[in-house]
Design an enzyme around this catalytic site. Structure first.
Site, PDB file in Angstrom:
ATOM      1  N   GLY A   1      -0.059   5.473  -4.365  1.00 12.69           N
ATOM      2  CA  GLY A   1      -0.678   6.762  -4.698  1.00 12.69           C
ATOM      3  C   GLY A   1      -0.079   7.890  -3.868  1.00 12.69           C
TER       4      GLY A   1
ATOM      5  N   ASP B   1       0.834  -1.210   0.000  1.00 20.64           N
ATOM      6  CA  ASP B   1       0.000   0.000   0.000  1.00 20.64           C
ATOM      7  C   ASP B   1       0.867   1.259   0.000  1.00 20.64           C
ATOM      8  OD1 ASP B   1      -2.356   1.396  -0.057  1.00 20.64           O
ATOM      9  OD2 ASP B   1      -2.680   1.320   2.110  1.00 20.64           O
ATOM     10  N   GLY B   2       0.333   2.312  -0.609  1.00 23.39           N
ATOM     11  CA  GLY B   2       1.000   3.613  -0.539  1.00 23.39           C
ATOM     12  C   GLY B   2       1.560   4.121  -1.855  1.00 23.39           C
TER      13      GLY B   2
ATOM     14  N   LEU C   1      -6.726  -5.262   7.462  1.00 23.29           N
ATOM     15  CA  LEU C   1      -6.429  -6.352   6.523  1.00 23.29           C
ATOM     16  C   LEU C   1      -7.006  -6.113   5.125  1.00 23.29           C
ATOM     17  CD1 LEU C   1      -6.875  -9.657   8.582  1.00 23.29           C
ATOM     18  CD2 LEU C   1      -4.784  -8.820   7.507  1.00 23.29           C
TER      19      LEU C   1
ATOM     20  N   HIS D   1       2.578   3.485  -9.047  1.00 26.54           N
ATOM     21  CA  HIS D   1       2.438   2.049  -9.340  1.00 26.54           C
ATOM     22  C   HIS D   1       3.679   1.532 -10.087  1.00 26.54           C
ATOM     23  CE1 HIS D   1      -1.540   2.135  -7.795  1.00 26.54           C
ATOM     24  NE2 HIS D   1      -2.081   2.821  -8.786  1.00 26.54           N
TER      25      HIS D   1
ATOM     26  N   LEU E   1      11.147 -20.268  -4.697  1.00 29.05           N
ATOM     27  CA  LEU E   1      10.083 -19.473  -4.089  1.00 29.05           C
ATOM     28  C   LEU E   1       8.753 -19.651  -4.835  1.00 29.05           C
ATOM     29  CD1 LEU E   1       9.436 -16.965  -2.099  1.00 29.05           C
ATOM     30  CD2 LEU E   1       9.739 -15.576  -4.155  1.00 29.05           C
TER      31      LEU E   1
ATOM     32  N   TRP F   1       2.822   7.958  -2.399  1.00 34.65           N
ATOM     33  CA  TRP F   1       4.227   8.157  -2.793  1.00 34.65           C
ATOM     34  C   TRP F   1       4.291   9.152  -3.955  1.00 34.65           C
ATOM     35  CZ3 TRP F   1       7.122   7.632  -7.188  1.00 34.65           C
ATOM     36  CH2 TRP F   1       8.523   7.566  -7.030  1.00 34.65           C
TER      37      TRP F   1
ATOM     38  N   ARG G   1      -0.571   9.427 -10.055  1.00 31.95           N
ATOM     39  CA  ARG G   1      -0.617   8.158  -9.300  1.00 31.95           C
ATOM     40  C   ARG G   1       0.054   7.003 -10.039  1.00 31.95           C
ATOM     41  NH1 ARG G   1      -4.050   7.247  -5.241  1.00 31.95           N
ATOM     42  NH2 ARG G   1      -4.417   5.103  -5.860  1.00 31.95           N
TER      43      ARG G   1
HETATM   44  C1  FPP Z   1      -1.924   0.228  -3.403  1.00 34.04           C
HETATM   45  O1  FPP Z   1      -1.507   1.553  -3.472  1.00 34.04           O
HETATM   46  C2  FPP Z   1      -1.385  -0.536  -4.522  1.00 34.04           C
HETATM   47  C3  FPP Z   1      -2.130  -1.125  -5.485  1.00 34.04           C
HETATM   48  C4  FPP Z   1      -3.602  -1.082  -5.540  1.00 34.04           C
HETATM   49  C5  FPP Z   1      -1.509  -1.829  -6.604  1.00 34.04           C
HETATM   50  C6  FPP Z   1      -0.281  -2.613  -6.248  1.00 34.04           C
HETATM   51  C7  FPP Z   1       0.267  -3.113  -7.504  1.00 34.04           C
HETATM   52  C8  FPP Z   1       1.573  -3.124  -7.824  1.00 34.04           C
HETATM   53  C9  FPP Z   1       2.676  -2.737  -6.934  1.00 34.04           C
HETATM   54  C10 FPP Z   1       1.949  -3.610  -9.173  1.00 34.04           C
HETATM   55  C11 FPP Z   1       1.532  -5.037  -9.378  1.00 34.04           C
HETATM   56  C12 FPP Z   1       2.213  -5.610 -10.523  1.00 34.04           C
HETATM   57  C13 FPP Z   1       2.409  -6.926 -10.739  1.00 34.04           C
HETATM   58  C14 FPP Z   1       3.289  -7.348 -11.828  1.00 34.04           C
HETATM   59  C15 FPP Z   1       1.790  -7.984  -9.887  1.00 34.04           C
HETATM   60  P1  FPP Z   1      -2.604   2.700  -3.502  1.00 34.04           P
HETATM   61  O2  FPP Z   1      -2.776   3.114  -4.917  1.00 34.04           O
HETATM   62  O3  FPP Z   1      -3.848   2.253  -2.816  1.00 34.04           O
HETATM   63  O4  FPP Z   1      -1.861   3.803  -2.668  1.00 34.04           O
HETATM   64  P2  FPP Z   1      -2.519   4.906  -1.721  1.00 34.04           P
HETATM   65  O5  FPP Z   1      -3.141   4.171  -0.569  1.00 34.04           O
HETATM   66  O6  FPP Z   1      -1.331   5.720  -1.297  1.00 34.04           O
HETATM   67  O7  FPP Z   1      -3.488   5.665  -2.555  1.00 34.04           O
END
Ligand code: FPP
Length: 242
Positions: A21, A18-19, A193, A35, A129, A23, A31
């Site tokens: 967005g 998480d985080g 969670l 990602h 893994l 960042w 945003r």
């Molecule tokens: C949460 O941050 C993150 C996500 C919803 C997406 C996570 C996905 C990736 C890191 C890429 C996945 C790629 C593969 C290849 C599996 P948020 O957008 O909710 O952040 P915020 O809470 O700061 O808004």
């Protein structure tokens, strides 16, 4: 001493990434760049987990609720995942990583499903893994799926409801074959969670860090493992200290 030589290395680590967005926002960036940076952190985490001798790593990549994000963000995330697979799959395969999709396959489009099936097929015999990618995943949806399958079996007379036990549920979960997570790491500071591994997390140790996912590196991962190493796990029993 390598962590794998110590006795309290978790077999299965799950991560709520998480985080992304926040960042990006903190840097005045869109945003999607968060990602993109998040994928770099994911690559580091996978290599680190593999090097440490962790058996399974489950990452929460896309929840059943994430489809409700703006159309552009959803399509960016899907493209990013596609691109990451294409770029990384050979190296992951060479490193012995086994990739498993953990999520609802029933309503995925043909091309997305194909992508996952190719990755799973290519890596299915690998013994390093296990990388479970929670995609189109929701803990409640997963439990509803289990309930429906069991109810259908009972309705046609193949199952006596009195016989339903934990192992039957485990066998129908999307995580079938992986042990329950010993440690769940959540980045971005929220203490919840968020519908992740609801059944499997019954006795997981939780580790929340304020570090935003794109900043999460090997040192942060090592700190989480060290913290886990100090925990006394009781599984509902009386602890050693009592
Ligand atoms: C949460 O941050 C993150 C996500 C919803 C997406 C996570 C996905 C990736 C890191 C890429 C996945 C790629 C593969 C290849 C599996 P948020 O957008 O909710 O952040 P915020 O809470 O700061 O808004």
């Amino acid at each position: 001493m390598a962590r794998s030589e110590q006795n309290k290395l978790p077999s299965h680590v799950a991560i709520i990434m998480d985080g992304n967005g926040r960042w990006a926002r903190r840097r005045g960036l869109p945003r999607f760049l968060g990602h993109q940076q998040g994928v770099k952190a994911l690559k580091k985490a996978v290599r680190f987990a593999s090097d440490q001798g962790i058996q399974s790593l489950t990452v929460y990549a896309f929840s059943t609720e994430n489809w409700q994000r703006p159309k552009e963000e959803v399509s960016f995330l899907l493209d990013l995942m596609h691109k990451t697979f294409v770029e990384e799959i050979d190296e992951l395969h060479q490193e012995g990583v086994r990739i498993v999709l953990v999520g609802d396959r029933s309503n995925l489009s043909g091309d997305i499903l194909q992508l996952w099936q190719n990755a799973e097929g290519l890596t299915q015999d690998n013994t390093g893994l296990t990388l479970n990618v929670a995609f189109n995943y929701g803990g409640r949806q997963e439990l509803l799926h289990v309930a429906k399958v069991l109810a259908q079996r009972a309705a046609v007379g193949d199952l006596d409801p009195a016989q339903i036990d934990e192992s039957m549920v485990n066998d129908l979960l999307y995580t079938k074959g992986s042990p329950d997570p010993d440690l769940i790491i959540r980045t971005g500071g929220e203490q919840r969670l968020s519908n992740f591994l609801l059944w499997q997390s019954a006795y997981s140790e939780l580790y929340v860090t304020d570090v935003l996912w794109p900043d999460f590196n090997e040192e942060h991962f090592a700190s989480a493992l060290d913290d886990f190493g100090q925990r006394e796990r009781r599984f509902g029993r009386v602890g050693k200290k009592e």
